[in-house]
Design a protein around this motif. Structure first.
Motif, mmCIF file in Angstrom:
data_model
loop_
_atom_site.group_PDB
_atom_site.id
_atom_site.type_symbol
_atom_site.label_atom_id
_atom_site.label_comp_id
_atom_site.label_asym_id
_atom_site.label_seq_id
_atom_site.Cartn_x
_atom_site.Cartn_y
_atom_site.Cartn_z
ATOM 1 N N ARG A 131 49.177 52.807 -9.678
ATOM 2 C CA ARG A 131 49.616 51.623 -9.051
ATOM 3 C C ARG A 131 50.922 51.828 -8.851
ATOM 4 O O ARG A 131 51.800 52.195 -9.460
ATOM 5 C CB ARG A 131 49.547 50.363 -10.018
ATOM 6 C CG ARG A 131 47.947 49.981 -10.313
ATOM 7 C CD ARG A 131 47.991 48.513 -11.151
ATOM 8 N NE ARG A 131 46.638 48.067 -11.178
ATOM 9 C CZ ARG A 131 46.390 47.185 -11.730
ATOM 10 N NH1 ARG A 131 47.048 46.242 -12.048
ATOM 11 N NH2 ARG A 131 44.802 46.778 -11.869
ATOM 12 N N ILE A 132 51.271 51.281 -7.661
ATOM 13 C CA ILE A 132 52.531 51.178 -6.940
ATOM 14 C C ILE A 132 53.148 49.841 -7.133
ATOM 15 O O ILE A 132 52.731 48.933 -6.465
ATOM 16 C CB ILE A 132 52.913 51.741 -6.071
ATOM 17 C CG1 ILE A 132 52.416 53.202 -5.957
ATOM 18 C CG2 ILE A 132 54.381 51.972 -5.189
ATOM 19 C CD1 ILE A 132 52.869 54.369 -6.654
ATOM 20 N N PRO A 133 54.517 49.424 -7.770
ATOM 21 C CA PRO A 133 54.911 48.162 -7.684
ATOM 22 C C PRO A 133 55.218 48.069 -6.392
ATOM 23 O O PRO A 133 56.037 48.824 -5.905
ATOM 24 C CB PRO A 133 56.068 48.125 -8.658
ATOM 25 C CG PRO A 133 55.789 49.576 -9.510
ATOM 26 C CD PRO A 133 55.036 50.405 -8.626
ATOM 27 N N GLY A 134 55.064 46.831 -5.993
ATOM 28 C CA GLY A 134 55.436 46.171 -4.537
ATOM 29 C C GLY A 134 56.814 45.775 -4.508
ATOM 30 O O GLY A 134 57.324 45.258 -5.426
ATOM 31 N N GLN A 173 60.772 59.657 -1.862
ATOM 32 C CA GLN A 173 61.267 60.152 -3.051
ATOM 33 C C GLN A 173 60.481 59.745 -4.505
ATOM 34 O O GLN A 173 60.762 59.906 -5.357
ATOM 35 C CB GLN A 173 62.820 59.225 -3.333
ATOM 36 C CG GLN A 173 63.657 59.750 -2.222
ATOM 37 C CD GLN A 173 63.944 61.113 -2.153
ATOM 38 O OE1 GLN A 173 64.007 61.772 -2.853
ATOM 39 N NE2 GLN A 173 64.161 61.720 -0.687
ATOM 40 N N HIS A 174 59.525 59.001 -4.331
ATOM 41 C CA HIS A 174 58.777 58.548 -4.975
ATOM 42 C C HIS A 174 57.861 59.463 -6.063
ATOM 43 O O HIS A 174 57.212 60.445 -5.312
ATOM 44 C CB HIS A 174 57.710 57.284 -4.842
ATOM 45 C CG HIS A 174 57.169 56.382 -5.949
ATOM 46 N ND1 HIS A 174 56.135 56.808 -6.697
ATOM 47 C CD2 HIS A 174 57.552 55.159 -6.426
ATOM 48 C CE1 HIS A 174 55.946 55.837 -7.752
ATOM 49 N NE2 HIS A 174 56.862 54.973 -7.270
ATOM 50 N N PRO A 175 57.995 59.666 -7.513
ATOM 51 C CA PRO A 175 57.053 60.775 -7.793
ATOM 52 C C PRO A 175 55.774 60.765 -8.106
ATOM 53 O O PRO A 175 55.112 61.923 -8.176
ATOM 54 C CB PRO A 175 57.956 60.549 -9.435
ATOM 55 C CG PRO A 175 58.164 59.166 -9.458
ATOM 56 C CD PRO A 175 58.599 58.661 -8.244
ATOM 57 N N ASN A 176 55.073 59.575 -7.574
ATOM 58 C CA ASN A 176 53.621 59.488 -7.716
ATOM 59 C C ASN A 176 53.070 59.759 -6.141
ATOM 60 O O ASN A 176 51.928 59.710 -5.936
ATOM 61 C CB ASN A 176 53.122 58.020 -7.906
ATOM 62 C CG ASN A 176 53.430 57.778 -9.303
ATOM 63 O OD1 ASN A 176 54.467 58.308 -9.934
ATOM 64 N ND2 ASN A 176 52.537 56.952 -9.764
ATOM 65 N N LEU A 177 53.981 60.361 -5.468
ATOM 66 C CA LEU A 177 53.454 60.590 -4.042
ATOM 67 C C LEU A 177 52.384 61.957 -4.067
ATOM 68 O O LEU A 177 53.029 62.930 -4.655
ATOM 69 C CB LEU A 177 54.549 61.226 -2.905
ATOM 70 C CG LEU A 177 54.101 61.821 -1.614
ATOM 71 C CD1 LEU A 177 53.460 60.558 -0.895
ATOM 72 C CD2 LEU A 177 55.324 62.010 -0.689
#
Length: 110
Positions: free
Chosen positions: A25-28, A41-45
């Protein structure tokens, strides 16, 4: 399928765009838009892919939870949130095929 649907009397129009996939899940950010500069830059990409002219895309993913967003201009877009404020996610089970449509409804009439 990424598409634009500006009003209720209009039909959805598929678009060719970049589809972004993140693990978990990615916080909106409190908006359906997420600037690409931040998303990169997000590590979950996990990956990106291109939808075709009919708006179809296909991605092979291992079982897990994912957040899928469509790119529009310089932002990613998903106007669907979960109760905790994160973008809506999908869960992929082993050997499962999921159809997940992404619809841009910023100018929709309710």
């Amino acid at each position: 399928m990424p598409s634009n649907s500006p009003n209720p009397s209009a039909t959805e129009e598929p678009v060719s765009t970049t589809v972004w996939v993140f693990s978990d899940r990615i916080p909106g950010p409190g908006s359906p838009y997420w600037p690409i500069a931040e998303a990169k830059q997000h590590p979950n990409l996990v990956c990106t892919t291109q939808s075709d002219a009919a708006g179809h895309y296909q991605i092979q993913l291992p079982p897990s939870e994912y957040t899928v967003l469509a790119q529009y201009d310089e932002s990613l877009y998903l106007n669907s949130f979960q109760g905790d404020g994160s973008y809506r996610s999908i869960t992929v089970a082993p050997e499962q095929i999921i159809e997940f449509d992404l619809t841009h409804i910023e100018q929709a009439f309710f």
